[in-house]
Design a protein around this motif. Structure first.
Motif, short mmCIF file in Angstrom:
data_model
loop_
_atom_site.label_atom_id
_atom_site.label_comp_id
_atom_site.label_asym_id
_atom_site.label_seq_id
_atom_site.Cartn_x
_atom_site.Cartn_y
_atom_site.Cartn_z
N ALA A 184 0.82 -1.21 0.00
CA ALA A 184 0.00 0.00 0.00
C ALA A 184 0.85 1.27 0.00
O ALA A 184 0.82 2.06 0.93
N ARG A 185 1.63 1.44 -1.02
CA ARG A 185 2.33 2.71 -1.24
C ARG A 185 1.51 3.46 -2.27
O ARG A 185 0.82 2.84 -3.08
N GLU A 200 10.45 -2.46 0.26
CA GLU A 200 9.89 -3.12 1.43
C GLU A 200 8.37 -2.99 1.33
O GLU A 200 7.85 -1.88 1.18
N VAL A 227 4.41 -2.68 2.34
CA VAL A 227 3.74 -1.95 3.42
C VAL A 227 2.26 -2.32 3.42
O VAL A 227 1.62 -2.36 2.37
N SER A 228 1.74 -2.57 4.61
CA SER A 228 0.31 -2.88 4.76
C SER A 228 -0.52 -1.60 4.83
O SER A 228 0.00 -0.56 5.25
N VAL A 229 -1.79 -1.66 4.49
CA VAL A 229 -2.64 -0.47 4.65
C VAL A 229 -2.76 -0.06 6.11
O VAL A 229 -3.09 1.07 6.41
N ALA A 230 -2.49 -1.00 7.01
CA ALA A 230 -2.60 -0.67 8.43
C ALA A 230 -1.27 -0.27 9.03
O ALA A 230 -1.15 -0.10 10.24
N GLY A 231 -0.25 -0.09 8.19
CA GLY A 231 1.04 0.33 8.72
C GLY A 231 1.88 -0.86 9.13
O GLY A 231 1.97 -1.84 8.40
N ASN A 232 2.46 -0.79 10.31
CA ASN A 232 3.40 -1.78 10.82
C ASN A 232 4.73 -1.68 10.09
O ASN A 232 5.02 -2.44 9.18
N PHE A 233 5.52 -0.72 10.51
CA PHE A 233 6.75 -0.39 9.81
C PHE A 233 8.01 -0.86 10.53
O PHE A 233 9.08 -0.80 9.99
N TRP A 274 -3.91 6.28 14.35
CA TRP A 274 -4.34 4.89 14.34
C TRP A 274 -3.33 3.99 13.66
O TRP A 274 -3.32 2.79 13.85
N LYS A 275 -2.49 4.58 12.83
CA LYS A 275 -1.65 3.79 11.94
C LYS A 275 -0.22 3.66 12.45
O LYS A 275 0.42 2.63 12.24
N LYS A 319 2.56 3.56 15.39
CA LYS A 319 2.83 3.38 16.82
C LYS A 319 3.77 4.49 17.28
O LYS A 319 4.42 5.14 16.45
N GLU A 377 7.08 4.64 15.79
CA GLU A 377 7.07 4.98 14.36
C GLU A 377 6.86 6.49 14.17
O GLU A 377 7.46 7.09 13.27
#
Lengths: 236, 415
Positions: free
Chosen positions: A205-206, A223, A225-231, B378-379, B381, B384
């Motif tokens: 999701a870029r 790298e 990337v998910s739509v919900a983030g988590n980087f 929300w996205k 943390k 981050e």
């Protein structure tokens, strides 16, 4: 120029129109509130649709459809969790389909024509085990991997007569849902660690590639990337 | 030339021709249309509505709760209501409030009312404002008592505060500066009271003067950025006069777009200012005495931040589409982060709030549909948010001290 009847009427109607309608300038924008957003719904790892027996069938079957190789298998990738979430929710209930009569057999070109997917899965699994019991006195999970492959192939070719539902319709739906779980965004429960995206080199999701317009087909190695983030790498 | 719109033309002429109107120039009936219209203009220039209009249905009826570090104070009712407003006040009473921060009975007003700035406002301007306020619909609106603890609830303590912090100044043009600059000085230091937000405050809640003036300050939970170079932040030192006047008039310029409390200031106040007054403000604000050069030395930890993988990944995937891969933004659309004042401010509050809550620009006549930045609370943390904040503070040639996870957590709890 003499005023004609037609011109008078046209003028009068224009006048009526221009007095009734006032020009207005609208300013502002779409409603916006600080710190508010509409984030994607994140899967529930505890969601359950299948009974333990059904879950065992599904786990065995998805791992025949997508077995482990250099990359994780369907179960390792979270496909079962994805299916549990989908079938216990709106998709399983058939909320997106028109589910009322008249009930006639549709053409394949008319899209999904079966009952709510949750019912289709439940009925198909029961029917498959009934069929295998009568033919081989075994349930699907008792078969060897090769035997499972043979049976799934037969199902996919429409050569397994199930009692209540159409075997091929079930197989096609199940295969499509398995792929959605494996390749979809991890926010939905499958594609754990974005493994399938890494396998494909899909960046996820870029949303801006202007920098790379003139990249001439060279590999970008993004790298995903998910739509919900988590980087954070350590959080993977 | 006979002008069909004589009074308006007169105002425009009055506003544009003379930077400061000498007393004799406005020696006229205080209730003339032109005086009242000028009063409206000056009332807007002073952004009185920001605090004195709580309910848009009751303009200037006050009772707006203003949170201060000392407690909440409610603004006065400026409508000419006898019992609850300024109905029984005289022009002298009003001037005394503006000039000395005193009520008609002699007791002290609290300095949430910027009399420390309004003391510069000329008698004529004060009377025009008063004449305008007298034309408002009287609204019966009781004002709650200030919620200050003892001894601050005793207005007599304001005597001591004033002795320490109040300088009953008269406006005198600075020699050697242009008439335009002096007009800007009068507007910015007087009615505009820019320093109320853009200067740091001492323990008594008074603005710091001298070298500390305009080095940025906290206001309403936001950090109002420095207007002159301070720490790593460039202030307005790299803004042209046009950048400043466009920003105040349109809420947008080639560098950035206004948001947060400044969007309110533009919407209620500065967008109404005449072009000559905006240019005067720009002349003054771009000429604030710089007390330091921009500090471009980076510490080890911030160098690290600029090359942080997570910070860069978040920026590239979440921010770059609007703010540009190199922080260059999109002119007149999306803020440039390279060289940004807010991004590089020592105090990261505003940057972090923007990342967490998003922001919305202000609609103005030229740009009626403002852009909004989405919230990332929300996205992202906390770690981050820290990573991307430190990245933008130290990438694209920027430099600024590192922010911490606790800075982010505090703002999350507050929002």
């Amino acid at each position: 120029m003499p005023m004609t009847r037609r011109a008078l009427l046209a003028g009068a109607s224009l006048l009526a129109f221009s007095t009734a309608v006032q020009a207005r300038t609208y300013s502002g924008g779409i409603p916006w509130k600080a710190a508010r957003s509409n984030p994607p719904e994140i899967f529930d790892p505890e969601a359950r649709f299948f009974t333990p027996e059904e879950r065992a069938f599904i786990s065995a079957a998805v791992d025949r459809l997508i077995p482990a190789d250099d990359f994780p298998s369907a179960t390792e990738s979270g496909v079962v969790t994805f299916l549990e979430n989908q079938l216990s929710g709106a998709y399983g209930r058939g909320d997106i389909y028109y589910m009322k009569g008249p009930f006639r057999k549709g053409e394949p070109t008319q899209g999904y024509q079966s009952q709510a997917p949750g019912i289709l899965y439940r009925q198909a699994i029961a029917d498959i085990n009934t069929l295998l019991k009568s033919e081989q006195n075994k349930s699907f999970t008792d078969l060897s991997p090769d035997e499972q492959d043979t049976f799934l192939m037969r199902l996919s070719e429409g050569k397994a007569e199930l009692e209540h539902v159409d075997g091929k319709t079930f197989f096609d739906t199940f295969w499509q849902d398995t792929q959605l779980g494996f390749f979809g965004d991890p926010v939905h429960g499958g594609n754990r660690d974005m493994a399938s995206w890494k396998m494909l080199g899909f960046p996820g999701a870029r949303y801006d590639y202007r920098e790379y317009v003139n990249h001439d087909g060279r590999k970008l190695s993004f790298e995903p990337v998910s739509v919900a983030g988590n980087f954070m790498k350590e959080a993977h | 030339m006979i002008h069909p719109n004589f009074p308006k033309a007169a105002i425009v002429a009055a506003l544009t021709a003379l930077p400061i109107l000498p007393a004799h120039a406005v020696a006229q009936d205080k209730n003339t249309y032109s005086t009242i219209e000028r009063g409206l203009y000056l009332t807007r220039a002073g952004d009185c509505a920001a605090c004195h209009t709580s309910d848009p249905e009751k303009p200037y009826a006050g009772n707006y709760p203003l949170a201060t570090p000392f407690g909440t104070i409610h603004s006065s009712n400026l409508t000419p209501d006898d019992a609850t407003g300024l109905g029984k006040w005289t022009a002298d009473d009003f001037y005394k409030a503006m000039n000395e921060g005193k009520r008609p009975d002699g007791s002290g007003l609290y300095p949430a009312f910027p009399y420390t700035h309004f003391t510069l406002v000329t008698r004529e301007d004060s009377e025009a404002i008063f004449a305008y306020l007298k034309t408002l619909e009287p609204v019966s609106q009781k004002v709650e008592k200030p919620g200050f603890p003892f001894p601050l609830n005793e207005r007599v303590v304001m005597k001591g505060w004033n002795a320490l912090n109040f300088d009953d100044r008269k406006f005198t043009p600075v020699d050697g500066k242009s008439a335009e600059w002096n007009r800007g000085y009068y507007l910015a230091e007087g009615l505009g009271h820019c320093a109320m937000c853009h200067s740091p405050k001492n323990m008594l809640g008074a603005e710091e003067n001298g070298a500390a003036a305009y080095t940025g300050g906290m206001a309403e939970g936001w950090f109002a950025p420095p207007l002159k170079a301070h720490g790593n932040a460039p202030g307005l030192s790299d803004w042209s006069k046009k950048d400043v006047s466009d920003y105040l008039k349109y809420g947008r310029n080639e560098q950035t777009a206004a948001f947060g409390p400044m969007a309110d200031v533009i919407s209620k106040s500065t967008r109404y200012l005449s072009d000559p007054d905006l240019e005067a403000l720009a002349a003054y604000l771009t000429d604030l005495p710089n007390t330091q050069e921009k500090d471009n030395t980076k510490t080890g930890s911030t160098q690290e931040a600029a090359s942080s993988d997570t910070g860069k990944l978040v920026y590239d995937t979440q921010c770059a589409a609007c703010h540009g891969a190199q922080g260059e933004g999109v002119k007149l659309q999306f803020a440039k982060l390279a060289g940004s004042n807010i991004v590089q401010s020592d105090n990261p509050t505003t940057l972090l709030r923007v990342i967490l809550e998003g922001t919305k620009a202000v609609p103005t006549a030229k740009y009626p549909t403002p852009h909004a930045m989405p919230a990332f609370n929300w996205k992202l943390k906390n770690d981050e948010v820290v990573a991307v904040a430190n990245y933008v503070r130290n990438a694209f040639g920027n430099s600024a001290p590192a922010v911490s996870s606790s800075d982010v957590e505090k703002l999350r709890q507050g929002s």
